[in-house]
Design a protein around this motif. Structure first.
Motif: not given
Length: 830
Positions: A451, A454-455, A458, A463, A466, A470, A482, A485-486, A489-490
């Protein structure tokens, strides 16, 4: 008598000469002795004799070759390779040595070494049958890397022809196995893996190949049997043990997994506590903390290492909130240590981590200092020390500490994460990202490390990488909210809406309250992206108007309405909520915010004040009142409200932040700096706090060398920033440090974005003057002074006035130089 004496000396000399052997003869004796011992099966003593040869004659070919073959025959590929490599250095054109090295490199998965030795062998004897096999394997590898399937197929046929005469050649069998797996010929793959295992029963790679085949065939009884056989053959192979536990868990057989771990714990020697510790962790994972504590009690009662297992037991107490008791227990355990060792040092580091969590940093540092005094390279202590060094902006020291850790443990994910933090502080985002990626890989794609990576990706709008980060993590933890969700969002950001919908569906399938809420948030974002904000708002209204709508859904709608300017609708909904639940604090807070948005400031203030009176420690109404006063231009009132709030919630960072901004606007720069220093000491990772602190120091204290040095250290992380306020801070500090050319593009970007900030405009003018852009500097400085409020002064403004004076009267500036002044604009700005 003299004659007799002379004869005696001659005879003595002759006897001495006769009894003295040359070094070559002594080396040969050791070599022959080694051969005899080999014939007798005494391999260990034979190895000693061969090594004795090299103490006398380091280039003894036969002894070195025999020793290499001996190591190879007993399965010690590393030692064998080392001995063959010495021969290759001494006899670079020896074909047999090159062939042996190439095969060992191939089996040891050292592709570069394989290519090196295979290529040299081909140069020495291209027609040799052994060499032709090596060359074929090298070309097959090249075709595989190039994804040239046609060439691979052609070389596979060539391998099959060669195998007709060399059926048991592992290199050829490896190519044929790859070909069989690619074509789905499981029977041939089964035959080849079984035969390779017979030929090389001491080669772990053959066990892995066989396991892969059994997994592909989903032959579960065979998988279990094979893993147990692997463990029996290689008792130290922790990977096989972990694979067997994972196999049982994948088959929903946790009892069998636990039974296997109990087998390992029972068989472990008393001085090896690791299997028992593994068992405790598994019990915790499967049956919870209480069961793990009971297991620890049993282990301790049976005589398990008290230093380790009582510390583990205290760790559970610490997690349950019994912090003082846990710390006291560990201190008691440590008091019983008479001879410090690795375990006691590890426990001291664990104690230090606990002390950090309880706020006793001084106590934690004392423990770490004790450990490092005993072992200066202790990884756990160095990691804690590095974390403190990063917090103190001693980035170079932190990097050295972490390199010492990684030299010992190259796959330490925590050290890599800390290294990323260090490089972030140093303004090296590429290196920071690289270490975040390494940390995720080293942690086997664990969620926390993934995470973080990925943050970062992002934030850079990368993308696809990322997503690539994940997906492996989700394979290990498919229900991690989490990560899901990540990923959602990606996909929304790519945009890849069909796959985003797939993530939303998966979250709804999980079905927990948190999962469903996460799915709803992503679905709203999807609607906004696909059909526009109006559609998303309509969906939210539909949910909020449903009979079973909860307060959280209605509050979400009110926030959305306020954000999109639908203030009247927000006021109506909030009023209805308060009518339905007059005592609800969230509903009253929403009503006050809606009233403020609809310009009913007295009504909003009344509600905020009543909420504060009922619960003085509730932060949001305090902040809302302060914000209203600031919006009305009542800085004294806002400051008074902030002080009132701090009396109720001492040292709250949001309130301190508010106070710093307010007193800075009132001219109390020293007070604002003191608050930012306080906030920075509590959380030096905050980029915004770091920027504000560095900006104030550089703008108002640039004539103080210590303040400028402090600002420079704090602002290092702002290198390559594209945030306008940060660009101004970093650029101005670079100018103050004498590098105006580097500063210029930062300040150009800041001034272009922060068009209403006179100090930023003046900063650019000063730097333009420093680099010789005379006309641009004149215009820029004039622009800044026209915007500057009357009476505002400070070191930056003084520097701007001095720059303007030099531009208006260049002759006077030249005269200053002639009289011995520096004439350097950068120095004048200081």
């Amino acid at each position: 008598m003299r004659l007799l004496l002379s004869t005696t000396l001659v005879l003595g000399l002759g006897l001495s000469l006769a009894g003295c052997k040359t070094s070559a003869e002594r080396a040969e004796e050791y070599y022959r002795s080694g051969l005899e011992l080999l014939e007798q099966g005494d391999v260990d003593r034979a190895i000693v004799q061969f090594r004795n040869v090299f103490d006398i004659e380091g280039t003894h070919y036969e002894a070195r070759k025999t020793l290499a073959e001996t190591y190879r025959n007993r399965g010690d590929a590393g030692q064998a390779y080392s001995q063959y490599l010495r021969l290759a250095e001494q006899y670079p054109d020896d074909l047999a040595v090159r062939v042996a090295l190439a095969r060992l490199a191939f089996e040891g998965q050292q592709p570069d070494e394989f290519v090196r030795h295979a290529t040299r062998a081909t140069e020495i004897a291209p027609q040799d049958p052994d060499v032709q096999v090596l060359d074929l394997a090298r070309r097959y590898r090249d075709a595989t890397l190039a994804e040239d399937n046609g060439e691979r197929a052609k070389l596979g046929e060539e391998a099959a022809r060669m195998a007709a005469e060399r059926a048991d050649d592992p290199l050829l069998m490896g190519i044929l196995l790859d070909r069989a797996a690619g074509s789905g010929d499981m029977e041939e793959a089964d035959r080849l893996t079984a035969r390779l295992l017979e030929l090389q029963p001491d080669n772990p790679q053959r066990y892995m190949q066989r396991l892969a085949l059994l997994a592909e065939r989903e032959d579960k009884p065979a998988i279990e049997a094979h893993l147990r056989a692997t463990i029996a053959k290689f008792p130290e192979n922790t990977q096989a043990k972990a694979d067997l536990v994972r196999f049982y868990m994948s088959e929903d057989q946790p009892d069998r997994a636990e039974a296997f771990l109990r087998e390992l714990a029972a068989a472990a020697p008393a001085d090896d506590p690791a299997p028992r510790a593994d068992l405790v962790r598994f019990v915790e994972m499967q049956r919870g903390a209480q069961a793990a504590q009971a297991e620890l009690d049993r282990i301790i009662a049976e005589g398990g290492d008290p230093l380790l297992f009582r510390t583990l037991r205290a760790g559970f107490d610490f997690q349950e909130g019994k912090r003082d008791e846990a710390i006291a227990e560990i201190r008691t355990v440590l008091e019983g240590v008479t001879e410090p060792g690795d375990t006691s040092r590890d426990v001291k580091v664990q104690l230090a981590r606990m002390l950090v969590e309880t706020g006793d940093e001084a106590g934690a540092r004392a423990q770490v200092d004790e450990v490092l005094a005993q072992n200066a390279s202790h990884p756990g202590a160095l990691k804690l020390k590095a974390a403190w060094q990063i917090g103190e902006d001693k980035v170079d020291d932190a990097v050295l500490s972490l390199r010492a850790v990684l030299d010992q443990s190259p796959d330490d994910a925590e050290a890599m994460s800390l290294m990323a933090d260090a490089y972030d502080r140093a303004g090296e985002p590429d290196l920071a990202r690289d270490y975040l990626s390494q940390a995720a890989a080293a942690s086997n794609n664990a969620a926390p490390e993934t995470l973080r990576l990925v943050a970062r990706l992002a934030s850079e709008e990368r993308w696809r990488p990322a997503e690539d980060a994940i997906l492996p993590a989700l394979r290990g933890a498919p229900d991690n909210l989490q990560l899901l969700q990540a990923l959602g969002q990606v996909y929304l950001s790519m945009p890849d809406l069909p796959r985003a919908e797939g993530v939303i569906t998966r979250l709804r399938e999980i079905g927990t309250e948190e999962a469903v809420a996460t799915a709803e948030r992503l679905d709203l974002n999807r609607l906004a992206s696909q059909e526009g904000e109006a559609a998303a708002l309509g969906h939210l209204e539909q949910q909020a108007n449903a009979a079973d709508a909860d307060i959280a859904t209605k509050l979400s709608l009110i926030r959305a309405q306020l954000a999109t300017g639908q203030n009247a609708a927000a006021l109506t909904l909030a009023g209805d909520m308060v009518t339905a639940e007059p005592g609800s604090r969230p509903a009253r807070m929403a009503l006050a915010l809606a009233q403020a948005a609809n310009d009913n400031l007295p009504g909003a203030k009344t509600i905020f004040q009543s909420l504060i009176e009922e619960q003085p420690s509730d932060l949001p109404p305090h902040l809302a009142l302060i914000r209203l006063a600031s919006q009305e231009g009542d800085m004294d009132g806002a400051l008074a409200l902030t002080e009132q709030a701090l009396a109720a919630i001492p040292d709250d960072p949001d309130l301190l932040w508010s106070k710093a901004g307010l007193i800075e606007r009132k001219g109390d720069v020293d007070g604002a700096i003191a608050i930012y220093e306080q906030l920075y000491a509590r959380d030096s990772s905050s980029v915004i706090v770091a920027n504000n602190l560095a900006s104030l120091l550089a703008t108002w204290k640039s004539d103080d060398p210590a303040a400028l040095s402090r600002a420079s250290a704090v602002a290092r992380r702002l290198k390559d920033t594209d945030v306008p306020a940060f660009m101004d801070t970093y650029g101005w500090i670079q100018h103050l440090n004498g590098d105006s050319a580097v500063a210029l593009p930062y300040l150009e970007g800041a001034a272009a974005s922060l068009t209403g900030d006179p100090v930023v405009q003046l900063h650019l003018g000063v730097v333009q003057e420093a680099v010789g852009k005379t006309e641009a500097a004149k215009a820029q400085l004039q622009k800044g002074f026209e915007m500057l409020p009357e009476g505002q002064e400070g070191r930056s403004i003084t520097a701007a006035r001095e720059a303007q004076a030099r531009l208006d009267n260049p002759a006077a500036a030249q005269g200053t130089v002639a009289e011995g002044g520096t004439g350097a604009p950068e120095q004048a700005a200081n």
